[in-house]
Motif scaffolding. Structure first.
Motif, PDB file in Angstrom:
ATOM      1  N   GLY A 130       0.255   4.319   3.979  1.00  0.00           N
ATOM      2  CA  GLY A 130       0.456   5.409   3.308  1.00  0.00           C
ATOM      3  C   GLY A 130       1.489   6.225   4.779  1.00  0.00           C
ATOM      4  O   GLY A 130       2.051   7.751   3.154  1.00  0.00           O
TER       5      GLY A 130
ATOM      6  N   GLN B  90      -6.895   0.038  -3.570  1.00  0.00           N
ATOM      7  CA  GLN B  90      -7.380   0.226  -2.317  1.00  0.00           C
ATOM      8  C   GLN B  90      -8.347  -1.212  -2.169  1.00  0.00           C
ATOM      9  O   GLN B  90      -8.716  -1.175  -0.740  1.00  0.00           O
ATOM     10  CB  GLN B  90      -8.810   0.849  -3.277  1.00  0.00           C
TER      11      GLN B  90
ATOM     12  N   ASN C 295       0.634   3.892  -2.814  1.00  0.00           N
ATOM     13  CA  ASN C 295       0.145   5.144  -2.555  1.00  0.00           C
ATOM     14  C   ASN C 295       1.159   6.388  -3.007  1.00  0.00           C
ATOM     15  O   ASN C 295       1.176   7.498  -3.008  1.00  0.00           O
ATOM     16  CB  ASN C 295      -0.257   5.017  -1.123  1.00  0.00           C
TER      17      ASN C 295
ATOM     18  N   PHE D  22      -4.107   2.266  -8.972  1.00  0.00           N
ATOM     19  CA  PHE D  22      -4.805   2.631  -8.517  1.00  0.00           C
ATOM     20  C   PHE D  22      -6.092   2.052  -7.188  1.00  0.00           C
ATOM     21  O   PHE D  22      -5.905   1.815  -6.582  1.00  0.00           O
ATOM     22  CB  PHE D  22      -4.575   4.151  -7.988  1.00  0.00           C
TER      23      PHE D  22
ATOM     24  N   GLN E 123       0.707  -1.027  -0.249  1.00  0.00           N
ATOM     25  CA  GLN E 123      -0.507  -0.047  -0.458  1.00  0.00           C
ATOM     26  C   GLN E 123       1.037   0.890  -0.037  1.00  0.00           C
ATOM     27  O   GLN E 123       0.704   2.307  -0.586  1.00  0.00           O
ATOM     28  CB  GLN E 123      -0.798  -0.519   1.358  1.00  0.00           C
TER      29      GLN E 123
END
Length: 403
Positions: free
Chosen positions: A156, A130, A34, A126, A30
């Motif tokens: 993130g 998620q 991100n 992207f 992630q």
């Protein structure tokens, strides 16, 4: 019987360790995925403003990226349902890599249309990424699930620190093509993600039910509607202000480095609370945390409208990021209560379609509202949406969950 207890304890300990290892791998993936998006936020509106003849279209690339993120929800759901999580995440990483390379080509050619085209594969990648939070929820035990979701989203933090720093230090690397080197470096991050995915143990595709629950039945559930609308409001309002912040700062005389720093502070505030949000939800309840996030968004508007100094932009965007975290993690936790196990992929795909459809609309509206009505109206637009989400969460009666 007594002799089996130590063996069971060892087996449970190993399963718990494997679960936590997988969650941390999802955290790293992630973070990598991100980083490209955080860097894109710092660059996109500025590049769009320099390449587009109509300055109201400055945020069009980000709008297209979010529209592609929304469009990714349905095919991603199909891939996850038929091939499993790992295959879907591999496709997402490849899409993100292709998007960064296309962005680089658009910058090199000075072509606004070509630059906008890069938003399509980037948005698809992207959108698929998620689902890392959903994958973490699936491998976690029920008691650990809120912490797993918030921890993966906390990935993130690394991207919040790394993305803007990468923009600031690589923007002139291939001068006179501003940001060309940045996009070439961003294209490498999904490749690292592929290496991590090869070591992750993810659940296979779920069993296909003989009779699938109609999607309309899932959408009509009060728990689903509350979760989806709260998530859409959280992400949409955050994106509305965030997208135009670099433009407003540029008009106030701040340079790329200053706006990148503000976006960096904002992104850290978005993701750093993920280390504790799950614990806060477990202690105070998901609805109280969502309500706290809505209140933080209102404070953001108050600070943003009180001045145009660097401190005003910084504090406002930090409050906005923290409010987003509380509301979005809370909405994701609510979503887990709105579907049965065999419905999870369809419910998650429908949720993200709604959420990122809203984000796409706010990304495009951000540039238009900012150009036509100004910074004050842009911030005031948060108030009715946040009020709606807060009302839904507070009024929803306790109902039996579908999970």
């Amino acid at each position: 019987m007594a002799g089996t207890e130590p063996a069971d304890a060892v087996g449970n300990a190993r399963a718990d360790a494997e679960m936590r290892r997988t969650v941390w791998l999802m955290f790293a993936c992630q973070a990598l995925m991100n980083a490209s998006v955080v860097g894109q936020v710092a660059m996109s509106a500025l590049i769009g403003h320099s390449l587009a003849s109509d300055k109201a279209l400055a945020t069009l690339p980000m709008a297209l990226q979010m529209a592609s993120t929304m469009a990714a929800s349905i095919p991603a759901g199909l891939v996850f349902a038929r091939l499993g999580r790992k295959a879907g995440f591999v496709l997402g990483a490849l899409g993100a890599c292709l998007g960064s390379l296309t962005f680089a080509l658009g910058v090199w050619q000075g072509d606004f249309l070509l630059y906008c085209l890069g938003a399509i594969p980037a948005g698809l990648g992207f959108g698929i990424s998620q689902h890392y939070r959903f994958a973490a929820a699936e491998v976690a035990t029920p008691a650990y699930r809120p912490r797993a979701i918030s921890l993966v989203m906390a990935g993130g933090v690394l991207s919040a620190i790394f993305g803007p720093e990468l923009v600031k230090h690589s923007r002139d690397m291939l001068a006179p093509f501003l940001f060309l080197g940045t996009y070439l470096i961003l294209a490498l991050l999904p490749l690292v993600c592929l290496a991590l995915l090869s070591r992750a143990k993810l659940p296979p595709a779920p069993p296909r039910p003989k009779v699938a629950t109609p999607i309309g039945e899932i959408l009509a559930r009060p728990a689903f509607l509350t979760a989806a609308i709260t998530g859409a409001v959280a992400y949409g309002t955050m994106n509305l202000v965030m997208t135009s912040t670099p433009l407003e700062m540029m008009l106030c005389g701040f340079g790329v480095g200053a706006s990148a720093t503000v976006i960096q502070l904002h992104a850290v505030s978005m993701f750093a609370p993920g280390f504790v949000t799950g614990r806060l939800i477990a202690r105070f309840g998901v609805r109280r945390i969502i309500a706290a996030g809505a209140l933080l968004n209102l404070f953001c508007v108050a600070v943003a409208l009180s001045g145009r100094e660097f401190g005003h932009f910084s504090v406002a965007l930090m409050l906005l990021g923290l409010g987003w975290n509380f509301m979005f993690v809370g909405a994701t936790s609510l979503l887990a209560e709105a579907h049965r196990p065999e419905e999870r992929v369809r419910a998650q795909a429908a949720n993200d379609f709604i959420v990122f459809g809203t984000v796409a609309c706010t990304a495009f509206a951000s540039g238009a509202i900012h150009a036509q009505a100004g910074w004050m109206v842009l911030n005031l637009a948060l108030l009715p949406a946040v009020g709606l989400a807060l009302l839904l969460v507070l009024l929803q009666a306790r109902r039996p969950s579908a999970a």
